[in-house]
Design a protein around this motif. Sequence first.
Motif: not given
Length: 402
Positions: A57-84
């Motif tokens: 909520v509040g994020k720019d929907p046009a920044r797809i690549e940035d959002m992907w990196q934010y959700l992937y790298k920002g969680a610290y715990w990476r990969r796995g079927p649930v996260t991905m």
Amino acid sequence: MSRIERAEVFVASPGRTFVTLRITTSDGVVGLGDATLNGRELAVASYLRDHLVPLLVGKDPARIEDMWQYLYKGAYWRRGPVTMTAIAAVDTALWDIKGKVAGLPVYQLLGGRSRDGVLVYSHASGRDTAELLDDVERFLALGYRAVRAQAAVPEVGGTYGIRKGTLYEPAATALPDEQPWDTEAYLNFAPTYLEAVRERFGFGFHLLHDVHHRLTPLEAARFGKAVEPCRLFWMEDPTPAENQEAFRLIRQHTTTPIATGEVLNSIWDVQTLITEQLIDYVRTTVVHAGGVTHLRRIFDLAALYGVRTGSHGATDLSPVSMAAAVHLDVAVPNFGIQEYMGHAEETLEVFRGGPTLADGMLHPSEVPGLGVEYDEKAAERFPYQARYLPVARRLDGSVHDW
């Protein structure tokens, strides 16, 4: 500037269970993402509701690549079927929004068409060889140019891929169905029915077969060698893919093409398989491999090494996922084939639109975005039902790969 105003998660079971993410922008544009993980649907729904939706909520929907990196790298715990799968839902919904804002179907945003249509295969099966042959004939009469063939192993009740109704859907029980498995019986029988298919129908169409992780590398090599005269388009998942190096042994003993990857979730999971050319087709999917953004990365890596695409497309991928897959399939240069099983009538009451099938090929919608709409009212008629995939046990009672 447009912002994400809300994100909603829907869980419904129209024919089978689907998890759907709907993102709405402050401009009123709606994007859909598939978040279905067969047998673990509620885990992804919770991941989205409890962890990702508050971040959107509040994020720019046009920044797809940035959002992907934010959700992937920002969680610290990476990969796995649930996260991905959760990240994939967000990513796919944002591509849907971007297409609608641009007034273009998603494939145009990916570089436009590389082909006129997307070759698909569907699933012929039978309780014995005769029934399988009749089913293959049915699919060829429908115009399919590629058919996967599976038949029940005599006196073994746990053969993978045998359809009970109009669609194959193994997740059909509230608790896992425990099924027997006998590898030697399979290895003795499967080549015979594949040979029977070629003997009756010839080589004028593509013939595929799914081993479904059931063999050791050496057993898979033995099977691949045995079916070389059938000239399979591929043997799918010959051995569990977690051990990427295991495919080297298979490669040393057979020229039967290999496809794998539907249970893998990232470019790192398939890196060795691709860069060492241990497979011919990579089967990662939009929904389980991080969305359009990450799947495109996998496909681009594969293109460098002569590996083609062959994405999973079973009924546990919603029409949103199938639409996204076809948009990507039609655009990438190294497309191979797309699995297509169709969906139940109840599913199509909830999900409207998407690609169309003609002459054994799928064609993406020309509607801006992905071209699929979600009918929330219709979904309310199909409340969540718990369904699990089966578990395989060897004849001695020990658990085997399903």
